[in-house]
Enzyme design. Structure first.
Site, mmCIF file in Angstrom:
data_model
loop_
_atom_site.group_PDB
_atom_site.id
_atom_site.type_symbol
_atom_site.label_atom_id
_atom_site.label_comp_id
_atom_site.label_asym_id
_atom_site.label_seq_id
_atom_site.Cartn_x
_atom_site.Cartn_y
_atom_site.Cartn_z
ATOM 1 C CD GLU A 258 0.136 -1.342 3.168
ATOM 2 O OE1 GLU A 258 0.322 -2.308 2.391
ATOM 3 O OE2 GLU A 258 0.241 -1.444 4.407
ATOM 4 C CG HIS A 282 -5.902 -5.681 1.143
ATOM 5 N ND1 HIS A 282 -6.383 -6.333 2.254
ATOM 6 C CD2 HIS A 282 -4.633 -5.336 1.434
ATOM 7 C CE1 HIS A 282 -5.442 -6.372 3.179
ATOM 8 N NE2 HIS A 282 -4.353 -5.780 2.705
ATOM 9 C CD GLU A 283 -2.277 -3.987 -0.933
ATOM 10 O OE1 GLU A 283 -1.895 -3.234 -0.009
ATOM 11 O OE2 GLU A 283 -2.233 -5.230 -0.841
ATOM 12 C CG HIS A 286 -3.410 -1.085 3.679
ATOM 13 N ND1 HIS A 286 -3.419 -1.345 5.035
ATOM 14 C CD2 HIS A 286 -3.119 -2.270 3.069
ATOM 15 C CE1 HIS A 286 -3.145 -2.632 5.223
ATOM 16 N NE2 HIS A 286 -2.962 -3.221 4.051
ATOM 17 C CD GLU A 305 -2.068 -5.746 6.290
ATOM 18 O OE1 GLU A 305 -3.062 -5.871 5.543
ATOM 19 O OE2 GLU A 305 -1.036 -5.129 5.950
ATOM 20 C CG ASP A 360 8.950 -11.187 6.693
ATOM 21 O OD1 ASP A 360 8.058 -10.498 6.144
ATOM 22 O OD2 ASP A 360 9.455 -12.188 6.172
ATOM 23 C CE1 TYR A 368 -1.753 -10.050 6.636
ATOM 24 C CE2 TYR A 368 -3.092 -8.886 5.034
ATOM 25 C CZ TYR A 368 -1.856 -9.215 5.549
ATOM 26 O OH TYR A 368 -0.726 -8.681 4.975
HETATM 27 N N1 BES Z 1 0.967 -4.490 3.728
HETATM 28 C C1 BES Z 1 0.702 -5.778 3.176
HETATM 29 C C2 BES Z 1 1.946 -6.475 2.692
HETATM 30 C C3 BES Z 1 2.989 -6.697 3.772
HETATM 31 C C4 BES Z 1 2.644 -7.173 5.018
HETATM 32 C C5 BES Z 1 4.325 -6.465 3.497
HETATM 33 C C6 BES Z 1 3.626 -7.372 5.988
HETATM 34 C C7 BES Z 1 5.294 -6.659 4.459
HETATM 35 C C8 BES Z 1 4.944 -7.111 5.716
HETATM 36 C C9 BES Z 1 -0.308 -5.704 2.030
HETATM 37 O O1 BES Z 1 -1.312 -4.755 2.220
HETATM 38 C C10 BES Z 1 -1.010 -7.036 1.961
HETATM 39 O O2 BES Z 1 -1.670 -7.376 2.907
HETATM 40 N N2 BES Z 1 -0.859 -7.755 0.866
HETATM 41 C C11 BES Z 1 -1.487 -9.043 0.656
HETATM 42 C C12 BES Z 1 -2.676 -8.935 -0.256
HETATM 43 C C13 BES Z 1 -3.982 -8.764 0.407
HETATM 44 C C14 BES Z 1 -5.098 -8.775 -0.644
HETATM 45 C C15 BES Z 1 -4.282 -9.712 1.518
HETATM 46 C C16 BES Z 1 -0.510 -9.951 -0.037
HETATM 47 O O3 BES Z 1 0.506 -9.457 -0.519
HETATM 48 O O4 BES Z 1 -0.772 -11.126 -0.119
HETATM 49 ZN ZN ZN Z 2 -2.688 -5.296 3.722
#
Ligand code: BES
Ligand code: ZN
Length: 586
Positions: A258, A282-283, A286, A305, A360, A368
């Site tokens: 995002e 989703h993004e 955010h 999330e 991480d 989520y």
């Molecule tokens: N912000 C997250 C990606 C992220 C989370 C990067 C933790 C680094 C550490 C992003 O918004 C996200 O949740 N992406 C998901 C997609 C979403 C539709 C659930 C993904 O990449 O799978």
């Molecule tokens: Zn996210």
């Protein structure tokens, strides 16, 4: 706010603005130049403490032009090294001359062969959670916000874009200027460089992609403006001006990120039929939950999330209808059950304890989907109208601030639950946040569409030929549900029948193909193994890679196959992905 994942001491001296000036050197795979940080210094403080990881610091000067002393702390696993800079009582800014390392974990340097164009190199960054410090010296904690500006120098002909106001055409001299006037946390710093094109999608939306991908990207994301308009109706004004999506080369390790004003997205959402665009919802969501009101620490990750998944499904309900959003919710609930079954109980609390661990590791589906469940439960307990009113005011009240779990809970009680006698006990917020698993009062999600899918799985099991199943008009999500519910005891012959009828091995839909390949490994359906190898080699999205490598690693033959594929694939993956897969395959 104490953030265990940062060395910074913002209570003493805090960064308010960043001015970057960086040259992008594709040959040496280095970003070099300077970061000038404007700071607020509290009485008596004589040090500014920053986070770095793998940076070479050449020189630090104060705003009066004098060179100052600095010290790098001992290297700590995944946290990197503190950078302590000596400042004076009146210091307003410091200029750090530095270079990143070719191993910088945020940055992926792509060869021309890894791009769609095939002629030019490409670079992108991924800063969340604590990787910004591998390319910018900063207070790398979501509890600190700064505005920023940047000058980025790239090879002539290439375009640079950032999480900021962006150009829509390549500059003649390869120099680009950026401005982000709203204060953001460091994890939202982002840069991409490549042979990019731009297409407008509406009043304040557009898409960037490599030139050969721009047509398909613009087609797939055609509903973006509708999503923005729907989001604004629910939670108030979009505060960032423009909203664009950058469709990256396939090694991007996430579905989406995002980055403010410019969501970074995987090209694996380009299914050709717009069926995977809830990722954009989703993004975009955010832009309120996360970018506007930000988790104070990574232990509070569910505030980013969980809220965003809830909001994503509200947007999808607006643009695609309730039946559609309920399918998404039910697939999410299946993810939640699987995640809870897999994780140690202490990692299934909403409020996490990441002491001694890389944040991480918080990037599981738990924050989520358990977060979504709690917010949906609150909605169902007080009614949508009251909940929306509360959330809208919450985003306004805390815009451009960070939020802790306990402050959120206090506010929820005071502003909302107090008006609904008995609701607090019925919901049990504390239990949701501080105990493991899925509480018994989790909302029950029903989808008639999915019930019909389950009927067809049963029919197949009872002997109805694949070609005679009632699958007409099924959406991507019904197919995913179908594939997830294939019986455990299918024969290879039955797998072949399904494949002949529905052509799963040749699917151009990444989500469908992923579910099918999981089933193929499970049932030793060898016909699909070439497609499996190609899938692992052509894209680097961790959500797809990790389960497939894990499934392969369950048997000795599978592990051997995984090892052979991974030897070829690893150099094409971003560090976020290869660090995860290293633990499975090595
Ligand atoms: N912000 C997250 C990606 C992220 C989370 C990067 C933790 C680094 C550490 C992003 O918004 C996200 O949740 N992406 C998901 C997609 C979403 C539709 C659930 C993904 O990449 O799978
Ligand atoms: Zn996210």
């Amino acid at each position: 706010m104490n953030d265990i994942h940062s060395f910074a001491r913002p209570d003493e001296a805090v960064v308010r603005h960043l001015a970057l000036d960086l040259a992008v050197d594709f040959e040496r795979q280095i970003l070099s130049g300077s970061a000038t940080l404007s700071i607020d210094v509290h009485d008596g403080a004589r040090e500014l403490v920053l986070d770095t990881n793998g940076l070479t610091i050449d020189r630090v000067t104060l705003d009066d032009g004098s060179e100052t002393t600095f010290a790098l702390g001992d290297e700590q696993p995944y946290l990197g090294r503190s950078l302590t800079i000596a400042i004076n009582a009146g210091t307003k800014s410091v200029k750090i001359e530095y270079a990143s390392s070719p191993e910088a974990a945020a940055v992926q340097w792509l060869t021309p062969a890894q791009t769609a164009g095939g002629k030019d190199p490409f670079l992108f960054t991924q800063s969340q959670a604590i990787l910004a410090r591998t390319w910018v010296p900063c207070q790398d904690t979501p509890g600190v916000r700064m505005t920023y500006e940047a000058t980025i120098r790239v090879p002539r002909g290439l375009m640079a874009v950032m999480s900021a106001e962006n150009p829509t055409e390549a500059s003649a001299d390869g120099v680009y200027h950026f401005k982000m006037p709203q204060p953001i946390p460091s994890y939202l710093l982002a840069l991409a460089v490549g042979d990019l094109a731009f297409r407008s999608l509406g009043r304040n939306s557009g898409v960037y992609a490599e030139k050969p991908m721009i047509e398909a990207s613009a087609y797939e994301l055609a509903d973006t403006q509708k999503m923005i308009d729907a989001a604004e109706r629910i939670y108030g004004p979009y505060r960032w001006g423009q909203y664009d999506v950058l469709v990256l080369p396939p090694s991007f390790p996430f579905g989406g990120m995002e980055n403010p004003r410019l969501t970074f997205a995987t090209p694996t959402i380009l299914a050709g039929d717009r069926s995977l665009v809830s990722l954009v919802a989703h993004e975009l969501a955010h832009s309120w939950s996360g970018n506007l009101v930000t988790n104070a620490t990574w232990n509070d990750f569910w505030l980013n999330e969980g809220f965003t998944v809830y909001f994503e499904r509200r947007i999808m309900e607006e643009v695609a209808g309730r039946e559609y959003s309920e399918m998404l919710a039910l697939l999410g609930y299946q993810d939640l059950e699987a995640t809870v079954a897999e994780l140690p109980p202490r990692d299934t609390h909403l409020f996490l304890d990441l002491t001694g661990r890389d944040p991480d590791e918080a990037a599981t589906k738990l924050p989520y989907e358990k977060g979504y469940s709690l917010l949906r439960l609150i909605e169902e307990s007080v009614g949508r109208e009251a909940f929306d009113k509360f959330l809208r005011a919450y985003f306004d009240r805390h815009a451009f601030q960070s939020m802790t779990t306990s402050a959120f809970v206090a506010e929820l009680r005071e502003q909302l639950l107090s008006q609904f006698p008995g609701s607090e006990d019925k919901i049990g917020v504390e239990q949701w946040i501080h105990t493991p698993g899925i509480p018994e009062n989790a909302p029950q999600i029903k989808s008639d569409a999915f019930t019909r899918v389950e009927d067809q799985v049963e029919a197949f099991q009872r002997g109805t030929p694949a070609g005679e199943l009632a699958t007409k008009g099924w959406s991507t999500h019904e197919w995913i549900h179908f594939l997830r519910h294939l019986p455990k005891n299918l024969t290879r012959e039955q797998m072949a029948q399904l494949d002949a009828a529905f052509h799963f091995t040749d699917s151009g839909n990444s989500e469908v193909l992923h579910e099918w390949l999981m089933a193929a490994i499970e049932h030793r359906y060898e016909t699909a193994y070439d497609a499996l190898e190609r899938f692992l080699l052509r894209q680097g999205r961790r959500k797809f890679l990790k389960p497939l490598y894990q499934k392969l690693a369950e048997t000795p033959e599978g592990l051997e196959r995984a090892g052979k594929i991974y030897a070829k694939a690893r150099p094409t993956y971003h560090s976020v992905s290869y660090r995860t897969i290293d633990q499975i395959v090595k």
